[in-house]
Structure formats: C-alpha cells, structure tokens
Design a protein around this motif. Structure first.
Motif, PDB file in Angstrom:
ATOM      1  N   ASN A  89       0.853  -1.191   0.000  1.00 67.60           N
ATOM      2  CA  ASN A  89       0.000   0.000   0.000  1.00 67.60           C
ATOM      3  C   ASN A  89       0.884   1.234   0.000  1.00 67.60           C
ATOM      4  OD1 ASN A  89       0.542   0.625   2.966  1.00 67.60           O
ATOM      5  ND2 ASN A  89      -0.349  -1.441   3.083  1.00 67.60           N
ATOM      6  N   SER A  90       0.275   2.412   0.121  1.00 74.59           N
ATOM      7  CA  SER A  90       1.035   3.661   0.057  1.00 74.59           C
ATOM      8  C   SER A  90       1.970   3.833   1.232  1.00 74.59           C
ATOM      9  CB  SER A  90       0.069   4.856  -0.005  1.00 74.59           C
ATOM     10  OG  SER A  90      -0.714   4.927   1.176  1.00 74.59           O
ATOM     11  N   ARG A  91       1.719   3.112   2.323  1.00 71.11           N
ATOM     12  CA  ARG A  91       2.527   3.274   3.539  1.00 71.11           C
ATOM     13  C   ARG A  91       3.659   2.260   3.591  1.00 71.11           C
ATOM     14  NH1 ARG A  91      -2.372   3.380   3.603  1.00 71.11           N
ATOM     15  NH2 ARG A  91      -2.679   1.235   4.284  1.00 71.11           N
ATOM     16  N   ALA A  93       5.348  -0.697   1.016  1.00 71.49           N
ATOM     17  CA  ALA A  93       5.329  -1.347  -0.295  1.00 71.49           C
ATOM     18  C   ALA A  93       6.564  -2.238  -0.421  1.00 71.49           C
ATOM     19  CB  ALA A  93       5.296  -0.309  -1.418  1.00 71.49           C
ATOM     20  N   SER A  96       8.721  -2.431  -3.667  1.00 69.58           N
ATOM     21  CA  SER A  96       9.781  -1.457  -3.949  1.00 69.58           C
ATOM     22  C   SER A  96      11.117  -1.948  -3.416  1.00 69.58           C
ATOM     23  CB  SER A  96       9.440  -0.101  -3.322  1.00 69.58           C
ATOM     24  OG  SER A  96       8.293   0.450  -3.903  1.00 69.58           O
ATOM     25  N   CYS A 186       0.315   0.776  -9.758  1.00 71.24           N
ATOM     26  CA  CYS A 186       1.233   0.921  -8.625  1.00 71.24           C
ATOM     27  C   CYS A 186       0.437   0.940  -7.319  1.00 71.24           C
ATOM     28  CB  CYS A 186       2.046   2.201  -8.762  1.00 71.24           C
ATOM     29  SG  CYS A 186       3.117   2.531  -7.355  1.00 71.24           S
ATOM     30  N   ARG A 188       1.236   2.174  -4.620  1.00 66.86           N
ATOM     31  CA  ARG A 188       1.369   3.451  -3.911  1.00 66.86           C
ATOM     32  C   ARG A 188       0.414   4.497  -4.464  1.00 66.86           C
ATOM     33  NH1 ARG A 188       5.604   3.881  -0.457  1.00 66.86           N
ATOM     34  NH2 ARG A 188       7.341   2.409  -0.637  1.00 66.86           N
ATOM     35  N   GLY A 257      -2.020   9.590  -5.201  1.00 68.64           N
ATOM     36  CA  GLY A 257      -1.058   8.784  -4.462  1.00 68.64           C
ATOM     37  C   GLY A 257       0.363   9.258  -4.676  1.00 68.64           C
ATOM     38  N   GLY A 258       1.323   8.384  -4.303  1.00 68.48           N
ATOM     39  CA  GLY A 258       2.706   8.812  -4.268  1.00 68.48           C
ATOM     40  C   GLY A 258       3.595   8.287  -5.372  1.00 68.48           C
ATOM     41  N   CYS A 259       3.087   7.571  -6.355  1.00 64.14           N
ATOM     42  CA  CYS A 259       3.937   7.039  -7.426  1.00 64.14           C
ATOM     43  C   CYS A 259       4.012   8.058  -8.543  1.00 64.14           C
ATOM     44  CB  CYS A 259       3.385   5.716  -7.948  1.00 64.14           C
ATOM     45  SG  CYS A 259       4.516   4.874  -9.070  1.00 64.14           S
ATOM     46  N   LYS A 461      11.204  10.630   5.806  1.00 69.66           N
ATOM     47  CA  LYS A 461      10.481   9.361   5.896  1.00 69.66           C
ATOM     48  C   LYS A 461      10.805   8.593   7.164  1.00 69.66           C
ATOM     49  CE  LYS A 461       9.701   8.544   0.962  1.00 69.66           C
ATOM     50  NZ  LYS A 461       9.882   7.615  -0.167  1.00 69.66           N
TER      51      LYS A 461
END
Length: 619
Positions: A89-91, A93, A96, A186, A188, A257-259, A461
C-alpha cells in the motif's frame, strides 16, 4: 540486457531508470556532462510493466549511446505480497524494496566502486525534499539528482523534448497517468490512479482486483491497497468496493497517491508573475539596551494570525505528502480572510491573506474552493491566491513585498511550499548554513512587516523520537523559524496530530479531524490523548477524568462492560502509560488527577498534555 557487465569497463556513472520520462532526462544530463563511455542505465524489472516501457528503455539507451542493464528478483509484486503475508500500500510497499532496491544494490556492489561511482536518480525540482533521504540511502555511493538543479523543466516539457529526439511517448502518459510504472497499477497510487486504470484498462484493473481478493481471503484479514475514512474512522477500501464507488462518482479526484508527481499539462496559473518591485531597506531598529533601559521599554504584543498557533514572525508547518497540508493552508487562509473560526473553534481577527499555492494550478484551487463553498464555506474577498512566483533569490522577495505594501493590514502570508521558493544556496556553504539562510530570507520580511509567515514543508520518511527531528533538512531550518508545527497521521479517532512549539507559543499537541467532503480540518475538543486511542480506552479515560480514580470493577459497572475485559484493558493502558496505577489496583487518568476528581487545567487549545507549571521560553 544483462545483469553483469564487462569487468574491464569502468562504470563511474549509474543512472537508476524506471522507464519514466524523468529517468531519461536524468540520463541525458549525465551523458551531456560526463559522456556515454562510463555511463550505464540500471533498470530493475518488476515483470508487470507495460510492454511499451521495455521498448522505450531500449530506444532511449540507443539514442543516448549508453548500455542498458536489467536486474530482477524474478517475482511480481503480488508474489512478494504473498511471500511477506501482506498487501502492499502507500505506507508499506515491499515490492519497492525487494523488486527494485535490493537487486540494484546487489548489482552496484558487484560491478562498481563506491569511491569512484556516482548514482543518479530521476527526481526533479518538485521533489527536492526527498534528496537528503535518498543521499543517505545510497551511501557509500554518492547520489545526485540533476533535474533538481536549474534550469527547471516541467514533465510535459521533458515529454516534448523526448518526442523531438525521436522517442515515443509512453502509453501511460498519453492515457493521463502521472507515472509510467507497473502498467498503471502501482500500489502506492491513490483512488484517482485506480479510477483511471478502470477506465482505460478494465482487464488490468480486474486482474489486480482478483489478486487482492484472493490474498485477502488467504490472510483472513480485512486489509486492502487503499484506505478510506468515514465519520472519523479509517477502514480498508478493497478494489471491489472502489469499483462500486467509481460507478457512483464517489472517489477523490485529487488522490493520485505517491507514485510519480502529477502534472497538469495545459493549465495556466491563476495569476501571472507580476512586475517586480524593489525590496525596501529595513529601517534602523534598536538592538541594544542597558538592563535598566530594557526593563523600561514597552514592546507591543505580538500579532497573531491564529491565537496560540501562528504568531508574527516565521512559522513552519511540516507534514507527509498527501496528508492534507494544502487543505490546512487553504482553509486557514480563507477563515482568517473572513474572520471565521480557524480549525472550527479558534477565533481570529479578519484581514488580508496571501496564499502562494506554488504546487497547484488555478483549476485545482478552484475545485477545492468550490468544494469548500458547497459544504457551507464562505467566499473570501480578502484572500489572494498566487500560483506563480520566482524563488527568493530570483525576485520572489519583491513579489511578496509588493503584496505586503498593497495590504498594510495583512494577517498572514502562506508559502506552499518552502522548497519551491527558497532559491539557490551560496556556493561552498554547509547544508546547515544553506538551510538557515534560506529560511532567514523569509524571516527578514516577516519581521520587517510584523506579519506572520507560514512556510509549508515536508517531513523525512524516517521516524524520530523527537517530532521536531521529523522536519526534512537540517536543524538550520527549525533553528531559523520562530515556531515549528508538525502534522502527523493520527490514530484511534483522530485523523491527525498537530505538534506545536516556538518562541511565542506554548509547546503542545492537538488532535485533529479531517472532513474530506468539506475539505476542512477541525481541532478536536478535550485532551488529544483521548482521541488517539480506541473507543473503549477513550471511554475509560473520559470516565476517569470526570469521576477521578476508580478500580476496574467500578469502571466496568459505569460503562456497562465486561469486568474481565475492562480489567485487562486497564492493565494494558497502565503498561502503555495511558493510565496511572496504584498498588491497590486503582486507576486514574494521567497528569496527576487527585482523589477529589479534579484534573489539571488545560490550555484553551486543548493540548495533548496538561501544561507544566514551569514553562520555559524557548530561544
């Protein structure tokens, strides 16, 4: 493409490529400066990319005259999720880490010398806040990001330049995705990404939907890629449910999201850059007194934009991406411009506000304001919205001065974000000195005009015991500002926690709630600790604050709950420091509640902890 190269060759310049346009542009800059002979493109294959991505990689490597290396773990993201017994998920992954970071690092260790090799990453000037963390992560190699340096170019400009060089435009970009990764799926990514995937590639959406449903069943847990929040409660949002919401028009159009970084290609700023005015020389002010003179001096009280939160001088608000900092900024600015309560409860004085939304476009700001007005907000004639402004070292200070001169009763200036406007650093200066000087440029204006400034910034982060250490960059930033605010994701019934400290504000923490429908943050009443725990724990805390110390049996009786469950909950809360416990098994709320049932006095802003009697000024 191979994973091991000719051992006789040197690879002094390794460009980490994902197949996106910024990766190609980064490689182009590296080749332009260092040549192609000792440069290599390193690509980690997730095995779920769009077919045209591989074609783009081959063609871009040929166009640049460099060698392309592909490494891979061998698994797909969903195979990694099954192995790790979780859904990415976005938190978090894991794909990655295991499909990109680990294979690339192994290749670097086997084929390069950290003493002579530089690693290049494809982030641009909109993501410079990520560079310090990236630099640390790649140690002992040196890491650089050429696109974070001028001249700055938009992603749409890079796509046009690649096309002019004879390279095809990636299919995902043409379909409206902000990135070219994982075929548009993705983990994220946010709701808007998945909505776009359903619209343009329903088969791929359905495949991801089946994978998620199968793993949810295998895990036996209510988990999902996405989350949603309703009535202050966060719950998983499976793709099967998202499909229904998409058909009903109930998704967040801004949640990409963050991707990758979303870029609007055809929008113009709400306001064009204005002619620059000269920055006035600050008048001479007294800076020296004898002790007796100082004690006789009458200083005016500080001007507050938001009493207890934002005072005159330089303030910094930091938070993670997509947490709602821009909603916080826009809502605060509109409320002050109208004289409406900020965060739903803090009375403010009405006055002009300048909001420099430098990462937004006119259309996006208009959509957000319309959403706020539809939920009961008011138009704000004294709110000025700016989307285009030079950096502080390239005339941006003059733009701010012009507005301040035109608005002598200004109540607040918001810069969203600090990184977009800070400007270039002096050659040879340390990171600390550069950060301190960059923040100091804003502070000089804030002090000269006695107007509160609010810089919007990012957090690193990595977690930290002291929340002030979450602010991205060096201590030069927090050292230069007059107050630091950090917005973190909340727990329990709270959407966020706002930490505050500064020279003119009391150090405190506040529980926050976010209404996605209205686009509004609200400060929750009562001690924030009560909102950061589960419902049963919150009920116990409220009971003990109202009635004083009690034993578990009395607590269970008052709440109508199972005595055994309450006894165990009280014990766990005591172990966690959420309750005070005596030797006879009596529990009380933290903070020294007495037998009479009284509780310590809380500040008017309802801090997390009662204010200490010995409150020292922070300098």
């Amino acid at each position: 493409m191979s994973a091991v190269l000719d051992a006789s060759r040197r690879y002094d310049h390794v460009v980490m490529t994902s197949g996106g346009i910024t990766s190609w542009a980064t490689a182009r800059e590296v080749v332009k400066e260092h040549g192609a002979e000792h440069t290599v493109l390193l690509f980690a294959d997730t095995r779920v990319e769009s077919p045209d991505l591989y074609d783009f990689l081959e063609q871009s490597a040929a166009q640049l005259g460099v060698e392309l290396v592909r490494v891979q773990d061998g698994r797909t993201p969903w195979q990694v999720f099954r192995d790790k017994r979780m859904i990415g998920n976005s938190r978090i992954a894991p794909c990655s880490k295991y499909l990109k970071q680990v294979p690339c690092r192994k290749w670097l260790q086997a084929n390069t010398d950290p003493a002579t090799t530089t690693v290049y990453v494809g982030i641009d000037w909109t993501e410079t806040h990520r560079l310090p963390a990236i630099t640390r992560a790649y140690q002992p190699w040196t890491a650089k990001a050429p696109l974070c340096e001028p001249p700055y170019r938009d992603k749409s400009d890079l796509i046009a330049e690649a096309k002019a060089a004879g390279l095809p435009t990636a299919r995902l970009y043409e379909l409206g995705f902000p990135h070219n990764n994982c075929g548009g799926a993705c983990v994220r990514g946010g709701q808007a990404q998945w909505k776009r995937l359903l619209e343009v590639d329903p088969d791929r959406f359905a495949a991801e939907e089946r994978e998620e449903a199968a793993l949810r069943a295998d895990l036996g847990k209510d988990v999902a890629i996405l989350r949603t929040r309703t009535g202050g409660v966060t719950t998983p949002l499976p793709l099967t449910v998202l499909r229904q919401r998409i058909t009903q028009g109930q998704t967040d159009p801004d949640d990409w999201g963050g991707c990758g970084c979303f870029t609007e290609h055809e929008e113009t700023p709400m306001t064009s850059p204005r002619p620059l005015a000269a920055v006035p020389t600050p008048p001479a002010r007294r800076t020296r007194w004898t002790d007796a003179e100082l004690m006789r001096e009458e200083f005016p009280p500080p001007k507050w934009a938001v009493p207890g939160l934002l005072a005159e001088g330089l303030n910094l608000l930091a938070g993670a991406p997509k947490l709602g900092k821009s909603w916080f900024s826009l809502g605060t600015g509109a409320a002050i411009a109208n004289g409406d309560p900020v965060l739903g409860s803090i009375e403010v004085e009405r006055g002009p506000v300048l909001y420099c939304a430098l990462e937004d476009t006119g259309r996006r700001l208009q959509r957000r304001r319309r959403q706020m007005l539809a939920a009961g907000g008011r138009a704000a004639p004294l709110l000025t919205l700016e989307t285009a402004c030079p950096t502080m070292t390239n005339g941006g200070d003059a733009v701010l001065v012009e507005w301040l001169e035109e608005n002598p009763h200004a109540r607040l200036v918001i810069i969203d974000t600090f990184e977009k406007m800070r400007g270039t650093d002096a050659s040879g200066s340390s990171a600390y000195s550069a950060d301190y000087a960059a923040a100091g440029r804003f502070k000089q204006l804030a002090d000269h005009y006695s107007v509160p400034f609010l810089l919007i910034h990012h957090v690193r982060k990595q977690s930290a015991e002291d929340w002030q250490n979450l602010v991205s960059g060096t201590a030069g930033i927090t050292g230069a500002v007059d107050a630091t605010l950090v917005l973190e994701r909340g727990r329990g019934q709270a959407d966020g926690v706002l930490h505050v400290t500064g020279r003119d504000v009391e150090e405190a923490d506040y529980a926050m709630s976010f209404d996605a429908h209205a686009g509004a943050w609200t400060k929750l009443d009562g001690p924030a600790a009560d909102h950061l725990v589960a419902d049963t724990r919150a009920d116990i805390l409220r009971l003990l604050r109202e009635h004083g110390p009690l034993k578990p049996a009395r607590i269970a009786e008052a709440l109508g709950a199972n005595p055994g469950s309450i006894r165990q909950t009280c014990k766990r809360m005591g172990d966690a420091g959420q309750l005070a416990r005596t030797t006879d098994g009596t529990y009380s709320a933290p903070g020294g509640a007495s037998d009479s049932g009284t509780t310590p006095t809380l500040s008017h802003l309802s801090p997390l902890s009662p204010q200490a009697a010995d409150q020292h000024e922070q300098v």
